[in-house]
Scaffold this motif. Sequence first.
Motif, PDB file in Angstrom:
ATOM      1  N   TRP A  35       0.836  -1.185   0.000  1.00 26.98           N
ATOM      2  CA  TRP A  35       0.000   0.000   0.000  1.00 26.98           C
ATOM      3  C   TRP A  35       0.877   1.243   0.000  1.00 26.98           C
ATOM      4  N   PHE A  36       0.457   2.202  -0.793  1.00 28.08           N
ATOM      5  CA  PHE A  36       1.052   3.522  -0.815  1.00 28.08           C
ATOM      6  C   PHE A  36      -0.072   4.530  -0.577  1.00 28.08           C
ATOM      7  N   ARG A  44       3.567  10.569  -3.615  1.00 28.60           N
ATOM      8  CA  ARG A  44       3.091   9.270  -3.159  1.00 28.60           C
ATOM      9  C   ARG A  44       4.158   8.647  -2.263  1.00 28.60           C
ATOM     10  N   GLU A  45       3.717   8.088  -1.134  1.00 30.14           N
ATOM     11  CA  GLU A  45       4.665   7.509  -0.198  1.00 30.14           C
ATOM     12  C   GLU A  45       4.281   6.085   0.159  1.00 30.14           C
ATOM     13  N   PHE A  46       5.288   5.322   0.501  1.00 23.65           N
ATOM     14  CA  PHE A  46       5.104   3.932   0.897  1.00 23.65           C
ATOM     15  C   PHE A  46       4.437   3.854   2.261  1.00 23.65           C
ATOM     16  N   VAL A  47       3.553   2.865   2.426  1.00 28.72           N
ATOM     17  CA  VAL A  47       2.883   2.648   3.708  1.00 28.72           C
ATOM     18  C   VAL A  47       3.231   1.278   4.299  1.00 28.72           C
ATOM     19  N   ALA A  48       2.992   0.212   3.538  1.00 32.65           N
ATOM     20  CA  ALA A  48       3.212  -1.136   4.061  1.00 32.65           C
ATOM     21  C   ALA A  48       3.355  -2.112   2.904  1.00 32.65           C
ATOM     22  N   ARG A  52       5.008 -12.213  -1.110  1.00 30.45           N
ATOM     23  CA  ARG A  52       4.048 -13.106  -1.766  1.00 30.45           C
ATOM     24  C   ARG A  52       3.673 -14.280  -0.876  1.00 30.45           C
ATOM     25  N   SER A  53       4.563 -14.685  -0.017  1.00 33.23           N
ATOM     26  CA  SER A  53       4.282 -15.794   0.904  1.00 33.23           C
ATOM     27  C   SER A  53       3.440 -15.348   2.093  1.00 33.23           C
ATOM     28  N   GLY A  54       3.411 -14.050   2.326  1.00 32.04           N
ATOM     29  CA  GLY A  54       2.703 -13.542   3.493  1.00 32.04           C
ATOM     30  C   GLY A  54       3.511 -13.574   4.770  1.00 32.04           C
ATOM     31  N   ILE A  55       4.738 -14.045   4.674  1.00 31.55           N
ATOM     32  CA  ILE A  55       5.556 -14.215   5.877  1.00 31.55           C
ATOM     33  C   ILE A  55       6.234 -12.915   6.291  1.00 31.55           C
ATOM     34  N   THR A  56       6.699 -12.168   5.315  1.00 33.51           N
ATOM     35  CA  THR A  56       7.470 -10.959   5.608  1.00 33.51           C
ATOM     36  C   THR A  56       6.628  -9.709   5.378  1.00 33.51           C
ATOM     37  N   THR A  57       6.666  -8.810   6.340  1.00 33.57           N
ATOM     38  CA  THR A  57       5.996  -7.513   6.210  1.00 33.57           C
ATOM     39  C   THR A  57       6.941  -6.404   6.647  1.00 33.57           C
ATOM     40  N   TYR A  58       6.708  -5.226   6.150  1.00 31.85           N
ATOM     41  CA  TYR A  58       7.407  -4.070   6.685  1.00 31.85           C
ATOM     42  C   TYR A  58       6.550  -2.823   6.469  1.00 31.85           C
ATOM     43  N   TYR A  59       6.838  -1.811   7.288  1.00 31.81           N
ATOM     44  CA  TYR A  59       5.977  -0.649   7.373  1.00 31.81           C
ATOM     45  C   TYR A  59       6.784   0.648   7.365  1.00 31.81           C
ATOM     46  N   ALA A  60       6.120   1.686   6.923  1.00 33.91           N
ATOM     47  CA  ALA A  60       6.687   3.015   7.095  1.00 33.91           C
ATOM     48  C   ALA A  60       6.709   3.330   8.585  1.00 33.91           C
ATOM     49  N   HIS A  61       7.690   4.089   8.989  1.00 32.54           N
ATOM     50  CA  HIS A  61       7.833   4.415  10.415  1.00 32.54           C
ATOM     51  C   HIS A  61       6.589   5.106  10.953  1.00 32.54           C
ATOM     52  N   SER A  62       5.955   5.908  10.119  1.00 29.77           N
ATOM     53  CA  SER A  62       4.826   6.717  10.567  1.00 29.77           C
ATOM     54  C   SER A  62       3.585   5.890  10.895  1.00 29.77           C
ATOM     55  N   VAL A  63       3.527   4.652  10.409  1.00 29.16           N
ATOM     56  CA  VAL A  63       2.332   3.831  10.640  1.00 29.16           C
ATOM     57  C   VAL A  63       2.627   2.577  11.451  1.00 29.16           C
TER      58      VAL A  63
END
Length: 121
Positions: A35-36, A44-48, A52-63
């Motif tokens: 999501w952006f 436009r900024e990155f959010v989360a 594809r496996s659903g195992i790894t996630t990462y987030y913008a610091h702000s969220v």
Amino acid sequence: VQLQASGGGLVQAGGSLRLSCTASGRTFSTYNMGWFRQAPGKEREFVAAISRSGITTYYAHSVKGRFTISRDNAESPVYLQMNNLKPEDTAVYYCAAQGSWPLLSTRVDYWGKGTQVTVSS
């Protein structure tokens, strides 16, 4: 081939929304998803993002700590649970599909139509 984001709306500060991203025309099971967002007058900024496996996630610091990205499996919709929303979260939110990792706006392969999120103070 389309990605469609839905679930946006108007909410008071401190409230919650859940965005959904569904695909039509093809499967995005081999893509990393994310999501952006873009606020008026801003880039436009990155959010989360989620792999594809659903195992790894990462987030913008702000969220981080307030938003959660998820997918049940590689072919299911991708969700963005947004809690404790703040007025600065107001933006059009776009889902994205990208073959490579990590997600970058310049490398996104497919963009979905956005959904407006408005957080009132």
